[in-house]
Design a protein around this motif. Structure first.
Motif, PDB file in Angstrom:
ATOM      1  N   MET A 154       0.816  -1.213   0.000  1.00 62.30           N
ATOM      2  CA  MET A 154       0.000   0.000   0.000  1.00 62.30           C
ATOM      3  C   MET A 154       0.856   1.273   0.000  1.00 62.30           C
ATOM      4  N   GLY A 155       2.175   1.102  -0.071  1.00 63.97           N
ATOM      5  CA  GLY A 155       3.080   2.241  -0.163  1.00 63.97           C
ATOM      6  C   GLY A 155       3.518   2.814   1.164  1.00 63.97           C
ATOM      7  N   PHE A 156       3.294   2.084   2.267  1.00 66.58           N
ATOM      8  CA  PHE A 156       3.660   2.582   3.589  1.00 66.58           C
ATOM      9  C   PHE A 156       5.106   2.198   3.912  1.00 66.58           C
ATOM     10  N   HIS A 157       5.836   3.131   4.536  1.00 68.94           N
ATOM     11  CA  HIS A 157       7.188   2.840   4.989  1.00 68.94           C
ATOM     12  C   HIS A 157       7.154   2.409   6.453  1.00 68.94           C
ATOM     13  N   GLY A 158       8.313   1.952   6.963  1.00 72.98           N
ATOM     14  CA  GLY A 158       8.391   1.592   8.370  1.00 72.98           C
ATOM     15  C   GLY A 158       7.910   0.191   8.688  1.00 72.98           C
ATOM     16  N   PHE A 159       7.759  -0.636   7.652  1.00 72.51           N
ATOM     17  CA  PHE A 159       7.294  -2.009   7.861  1.00 72.51           C
ATOM     18  C   PHE A 159       8.275  -3.025   7.265  1.00 72.51           C
ATOM     19  N   ASP A 160       9.566  -2.709   7.389  1.00 75.14           N
ATOM     20  CA  ASP A 160      10.598  -3.588   6.814  1.00 75.14           C
ATOM     21  C   ASP A 160      11.316  -4.382   7.900  1.00 75.14           C
ATOM     22  N   TYR A 161      10.569  -4.833   8.905  1.00 74.60           N
ATOM     23  CA  TYR A 161      11.166  -5.602   9.997  1.00 74.60           C
ATOM     24  C   TYR A 161      11.723  -6.922   9.467  1.00 74.60           C
ATOM     25  N   ARG A 162      12.880  -7.293   9.982  1.00 77.55           N
ATOM     26  CA  ARG A 162      13.475  -8.573   9.593  1.00 77.55           C
ATOM     27  C   ARG A 162      12.909  -9.729  10.408  1.00 77.55           C
ATOM     28  N   ASP A 163      12.556  -9.436  11.662  1.00 75.65           N
ATOM     29  CA  ASP A 163      12.120 -10.503  12.565  1.00 75.65           C
ATOM     30  C   ASP A 163      11.376  -9.898  13.740  1.00 75.65           C
ATOM     31  N   ALA A 164      10.883 -10.755  14.625  1.00 77.96           N
ATOM     32  CA  ALA A 164      10.129 -10.289  15.791  1.00 77.96           C
ATOM     33  C   ALA A 164      11.004  -9.474  16.736  1.00 77.96           C
ATOM     34  N   HIS A 165      12.297  -9.776  16.768  1.00 77.36           N
ATOM     35  CA  HIS A 165      13.223  -9.042  17.622  1.00 77.36           C
ATOM     36  C   HIS A 165      13.226  -7.560  17.271  1.00 77.36           C
ATOM     37  N   ALA A 166      13.210  -7.236  15.991  1.00 77.75           N
ATOM     38  CA  ALA A 166      13.218  -5.841  15.560  1.00 77.75           C
ATOM     39  C   ALA A 166      11.932  -5.131  15.979  1.00 77.75           C
ATOM     40  N   ILE A 167      10.818  -5.829  15.900  1.00 75.92           N
ATOM     41  CA  ILE A 167       9.537  -5.233  16.308  1.00 75.92           C
ATOM     42  C   ILE A 167       9.533  -4.980  17.812  1.00 75.92           C
ATOM     43  N   PHE A 168       9.996  -5.969  18.576  1.00 71.58           N
ATOM     44  CA  PHE A 168      10.009  -5.826  20.031  1.00 71.58           C
ATOM     45  C   PHE A 168      10.871  -4.635  20.440  1.00 71.58           C
ATOM     46  N   GLY A 169      12.005  -4.461  19.789  1.00 70.80           N
ATOM     47  CA  GLY A 169      12.886  -3.338  20.115  1.00 70.80           C
ATOM     48  C   GLY A 169      12.193  -2.004  19.896  1.00 70.80           C
ATOM     49  N   GLU A 170      11.447  -1.880  18.813  1.00 69.26           N
ATOM     50  CA  GLU A 170      10.718  -0.637  18.540  1.00 69.26           C
ATOM     51  C   GLU A 170       9.623  -0.421  19.582  1.00 69.26           C
ATOM     52  N   HIS A 171       8.907  -1.463  19.891  1.00 68.10           N
ATOM     53  CA  HIS A 171       7.863  -1.403  20.925  1.00 68.10           C
ATOM     54  C   HIS A 171       8.463  -0.965  22.259  1.00 68.10           C
ATOM     55  N   ALA A 172       9.611  -1.501  22.636  1.00 69.25           N
ATOM     56  CA  ALA A 172      10.249  -1.150  23.903  1.00 69.25           C
ATOM     57  C   ALA A 172      10.711   0.307  23.905  1.00 69.25           C
ATOM     58  N   ARG A 173      11.235   0.786  22.778  1.00 67.65           N
ATOM     59  CA  ARG A 173      11.668   2.189  22.712  1.00 67.65           C
ATOM     60  C   ARG A 173      10.471   3.137  22.850  1.00 67.65           C
ATOM     61  N   LEU A 174       9.364   2.821  22.189  1.00 65.86           N
ATOM     62  CA  LEU A 174       8.183   3.679  22.278  1.00 65.86           C
ATOM     63  C   LEU A 174       7.635   3.733  23.697  1.00 65.86           C
ATOM     64  N   SER A 175       7.811   2.664  24.469  1.00 67.84           N
ATOM     65  CA  SER A 175       7.208   2.603  25.801  1.00 67.84           C
ATOM     66  C   SER A 175       7.673   3.729  26.718  1.00 67.84           C
ATOM     67  N   ALA A 176       8.855   4.278  26.486  1.00 66.66           N
ATOM     68  CA  ALA A 176       9.348   5.355  27.351  1.00 66.66           C
ATOM     69  C   ALA A 176       9.749   6.600  26.553  1.00 66.66           C
ATOM     70  N   TRP A 177       9.475   6.604  25.264  1.00 60.97           N
ATOM     71  CA  TRP A 177       9.904   7.730  24.415  1.00 60.97           C
ATOM     72  C   TRP A 177       9.150   9.003  24.796  1.00 60.97           C
ATOM     73  N   ARG A 178       9.926  10.057  25.118  1.00 55.95           N
ATOM     74  CA  ARG A 178       9.372  11.359  25.507  1.00 55.95           C
ATOM     75  C   ARG A 178       8.335  11.206  26.615  1.00 55.95           C
ATOM     76  N   ASN A 179       8.632  10.291  27.524  1.00 48.01           N
ATOM     77  CA  ASN A 179       7.694  10.013  28.619  1.00 48.01           C
ATOM     78  C   ASN A 179       7.494  11.242  29.502  1.00 48.01           C
ATOM     79  N   ASP A 180       8.527  12.092  29.613  1.00 47.08           N
ATOM     80  CA  ASP A 180       8.415  13.268  30.459  1.00 47.08           C
ATOM     81  C   ASP A 180       7.586  14.373  29.822  1.00 47.08           C
TER      82      ASP A 180
END
Length: 884
Positions: free
Chosen positions: A486-512
């Motif tokens: 559909m032409g969307f970027h940001g969906f070129d994960y190689r494996d579940a590990h890459a997705i988990f890392g992004e999920h973990a970074r978002l969990s505290a990103w700009r939390n303050d």
């Protein structure tokens, strides 16, 4: 073969499993190092190795066109999904498409699905079947704590002085946790258990006190408790002043419940029981109140949750060892889905969809072209919108809404009208898959790689130990492929590990920058290497930068509201929607059985799991059965204003007058007419959107048949002409339970079982008694047998099933087969009681009589029954009580 540590795919306890793949299936053991179960497994978990065959698996993509369903390649199937989604969005806007997902998904699948819909499609029309079981807890937590937070951990059950189980048959639905509770009581005999449930369940049998309240009256009960605690001096004034707001309004809402007689009358229980419970709660410092679907699945489910939390806040019993409100989740990753915004009214990382700053934070992190601007449609609303044409394409993942949603016939109508129905599943034939235009083969348990989060916020790795069969692929991979097309970027994960890392970074990103720092954060896991992710040990969030987990929340008395204080919520009692009336006088409750899971696509593969409850039943009080004109063992039609189904009548002994219970597990794939979802009331909680599965007004009527019967057969049998049938799997055969109206004759039986004129065939008919018994043999080996009688008390199936293991039947076996009884007394074990060790009811009764067994421990020592998961112990105790 190498043993792999992974996680059980069933309930929210999240047990650790050790799996060793074998040539046929796998050896499954409990993981002694996993904090959730310490090596224990329930019978469902122990039987996982029996569920791994490829029978019925969807192994390649398929597309349905004018000619029917045909196999297709991934490219063609994905292109059709992507192009149709894109065209519908372009013409009708982003809200014209939807995703309906599941607590069976791994967190990584869930994360990608929400990113795809909310950040790139630009719609929040993504909801999950967790809406059907956990959304009231989510809403209650957010109102009280400011965030969807479960305060405690499983250790608290072992430290408590009082455990209150509300709407939770934990002995059957969360067995390993319940066994931890039972063990704790053995070690600390002063530990008390109170069970609050309209039914007398296996959990109630083990409780010190059972409160059989009327369905839907929990708010009256806990408002009464709040008032009692306030008036009896059991409040923690210092805690209330320092850490809470809103007590005065909550007490005002509970005002009329200050009368014990008033509460007892509304709840339908003896005032003495009420006083005993209130006094016990007030006097016990360490109290855990655990609640599950009996609380959540209600039109007042959110208020029920907050009424319970209010009682812990007023006493300060929260945030410390051995105490707190505790939501027991139903599915293995219901919590993980909530972490990534799986519900239609949430954003990822516990951010709020209705707050512009939160939306912009997520959009920026994803570098998304847009972000959903308003909450999407919740599950029941979603399928109504599909039927009305507002939603024109839906992608359903790892769930079966034609069977599981309330008013399920409406869901079937909706999918029949939808322009594009995409179904990702591991099963080729489900009630929902029958309506799919595109079928996508998904990975099953044992093949998936990722993480799940259990009821105590423990993140565990689910590791693959089997190769992906056929063309099956991970759900996150299929989503990414469609997104990229559909032409969307940001969906070129190689494996579940890459997705988990992004999920973990978002969990505290700009939390303050979010106003109130979120308690949910796992940034301490964001930098894991692939090896670190592969070896991740179970850990409870929050996980801060130092990488250490947290067993309990609120230990510092701070909550996630802006002022740092928890909120008392004023809960005004109200009756359930659509009360019983003269036309529909019985209140239907639905739920799980001990040995089955959801729609049996997995547990249905295990013969030993089928023997405890081999067909759907409607459990009724004998008085109600008499008024309805139905008898135990006969078939009954159960109907509501929304639909109807058929089940066999039983008197389990735990049902109050005016109530009925039916299990949820049967679908159109394993029964002719047993989808209880078609009957269930579609009313929902106004706050959470969770449906009312526990209070549907129904009518019970006889389902007239000329005869009852059963078939045991090595092959599937076509039963289109039989009035009613259900099917489960036996050891080497299929077991069908039947009710028929057409005449049953030897000629009819031959045609039904596929016996040609020269077949090795034996039969016995007694027309006067309406009895027919026959068997088909191939090369001397039993191929199929059929038993028919006017009465439902047919021969025992267990002994007959054992004949299928023989290479050839002896003349004596042939004669006893037609006689319908085992040649030696005691050979037939009767219906299964202990599925872990295959011990039947008649075997236990015989041992009790022969050896003079006095307690459950003696039965276990003699027969092993009850010595593993322990979920059969209440039934063993009932058998011990029979002679007395």
């Amino acid at each position: 073969m190498m043993t792999v540590r992974t996680t059980c795919p069933y309930c929210g306890v999240g047990c650790g499993v050790k799996a060793t793949p074998m040539a046929h299936g796998a050896i499954i053991e409990g993981d002694p190092d996993h904090m959730a179960n310490r090596g224990r497994l329930c019978v469902k978990g122990a039987a996982l190795g029996e569920t791994l065959d490829l029978d019925g698996r969807l192994l390649a993509p398929a597309i349905r066109d004018e000619q029917g369903l045909r196999e297709a390649g991934w490219d063609e199937a994905l292109a059709k999904v992507a192009s149709t989604f894109a065209a519908i969005v372009a013409e009708h806007g982003p809200d014209a498409v939807a995703l309906y997902v599941s607590g069976q998904l791994l967190t990584e699948d869930y994360y990608v699905a929400n990113k795809f819909m909310k950040g790139f499609i630009g719609s929040a029309n993504i909801d999950t079947n967790s809406r059907l079981c956990m959304s009231s807890s989510v809403a209650g937590h957010k109102r009280a704590f400011g965030e969807d937070l479960v305060p405690g951990c499983y250790e608290d059950f072992e430290l408590a002085d009082l455990i209150v189980l509300v709407g939770s048959n934990a002995a059957w639905c969360h067995p390993t946790l319940f066994q931890r509770i039972a063990k704790a009581r053995e070690l600390r005999p002063h530990l008390r258990i109170v069970a609050i449930d309209p039914r007398r369940t296996a959990t109630c049998e083990s409780a010190d006190l059972h409160l059989p309240i009327k369905p839907g009256t929990d708010v009256w009960l806990f408002n009464g408790l709040l008032a009692y605690l306030a008036h009896s001096g059991a409040v923690d004034s210092a805690f209330i002043d320092a850490h809470t707001n809103g007590l005065e309004a909550a007490l005002e809402a509970a005002g009329e419940c200050a009368s014990i007689e008033f509460v007892a009358r509304h709840c339908g229980i003896d005032p003495r029981l009420l006083v005993e419970f209130y006094e016990l709660f007030a006097a016990s410092d360490k109290v855990v109140t655990a609640f599950s679907q009996g609380v959540n699945q209600s039109t007042s489910g959110t208020d029920k949750v907050n009424a319970i939390i209010n009682c812990h806040l007023v006493t300060g019993r929260i945030g410390k060892p051995g105490m707190g409100p505790f939501s027991l989740t139903g599915q293995p990753n219901a919590m993980g889905g909530r972490e990534v915004g799986g519900l239609a009214n949430m954003l990822a990382a516990h951010l709020e969809l209705d707050q512009p700053a939160h939306r912009e934070l997520v959009r920026t992190f994803w570098d998304a072209p847009r972000i959903a601007a308003r909450p999407g449609l919740k599950a029941v609303e979603m399928f109504r919108a599909i039927e009305e044409g507002g939603i024109k394409a839906v992608w359903i993942m790892a769930t079966n809404p034609v069977a599981s949603l309330p008013d399920a016939d409406q869901v079937r109508r909706a999918l029949a009208r939808c322009e594009l129905v995409v179904v990702s599943d591991m099963s080729a034939a489900t009630d929902t898959a029958a309506h799919a235009h595109v079928l996508l083969p998904a990975l099953g348990w044992g093949e998936k790689d990722g993480t799940v989060t259990n009821s105590e916020r423990c993140i565990s790795r689910q590791r693959a130990f089997l190769d992906a069969p056929g063309q099956a692929r991970a759900d996150w991979w299929a989503l990414c492929q469609v997104a990229r097309r559909m032409g969307f970027h940001g969906f070129d994960y190689r494996d579940a590990h890459a997705i988990f890392g992004e999920h973990a970074r978002l969990s505290a990103w700009r939390n303050d920058e979010t106003g109130v720092p979120r308690a949910f954060r796992i940034d301490g896991l964001a930098g894991l290497s692939r090896a670190g992710y592969d070896g991740l040990a179970p850990i409870q969030w929050p996980v801060g930068a130092a990488g250490e987990g947290s067993a309990r929340l609120f230990t510092d008395g701070r909550y996630a509201h802006a002022d740092g204080k928890a909120r008392f919520v004023a809960t005004v009692p109200r009756a359930p929607a659509n009360p019983a009336d003269r036309a529909y006088p019985i209140v239907l409750n639905t739920g799980r059985l001990r040995d089955q899971w959801h729609t049996m696509t997995r547990t249905g593969k295990s013969p030993r799991l089928a023997n405890h409850a081999p067909e759907p039943c409607v459990d009724l009080h004998p008085h109600d059965a008499l008024l309805a004109g139905v008898r135990e063992g006969e078939l009954a039609r159960v109907s509501s204003r929304w639909g109807a189904m058929v089940a066999r009548v039983s008197h389990g002994g735990g049902i109050a007058r005016g109530s009925a219970f039916i299990p949820i597990h049967w679908t159109g794939q394993n029964a002719s007419d047993a989808r209880v979802g078609a009957v269930v009331n579609p009313a929902v909680d106004p706050v959470s959107g969770e449906p009312e599965f526990k209070h549907t007004p129904v009518r019970i009527e006889p389902f007239a048949v000329a005869w009852h019967g059963f078939i045991l057969s090595r092959n599937e049998i076509g039963l289109a002409q039989v009035a009613n049938w259900t099917r489960v799997r036996g050891a080497g055969f299929l077991r069908y339970e039947l009710g028929g109206r057409e005449p049953a004759s030897p000629a009819w039986a031959r045609a039904l079982l596929g016996a040609d004129p020269d077949a090795d065939w034996i039969d016995y008919e007694d027309r006067a008694e309406g009895m027919l018994r026959c068997a088909l043999l191939v090369d001397g080996r039993l191929q199929a047998c059929l038993f028919v009688s006017r009465r439902p008390d047919l021969p025992a199936r267990a002994w007959l099933g054992g004949l299928f293991a023989q290479d050839a039947l002896s003349p004596k076996d042939r004669a006893t087969l037609l006689a319908g009884r085992a040649p030696v007394q005691g050979l037939d074990p009767g219906p299964t009681v202990c599925a872990c060790f295959g011990v039947g009811r008649d075997t236990i009764r015989s041992a009790i009589a022969q050896h003079g067994l006095k307690d459950a421990g003696a039965v276990t020592a003699c027969l092993r029954a009850g010595g593993n998961c322990g979920s059969c112990l209440p039934e063993i105790r009932q058998l011990l009580a029979e002679p007395r």
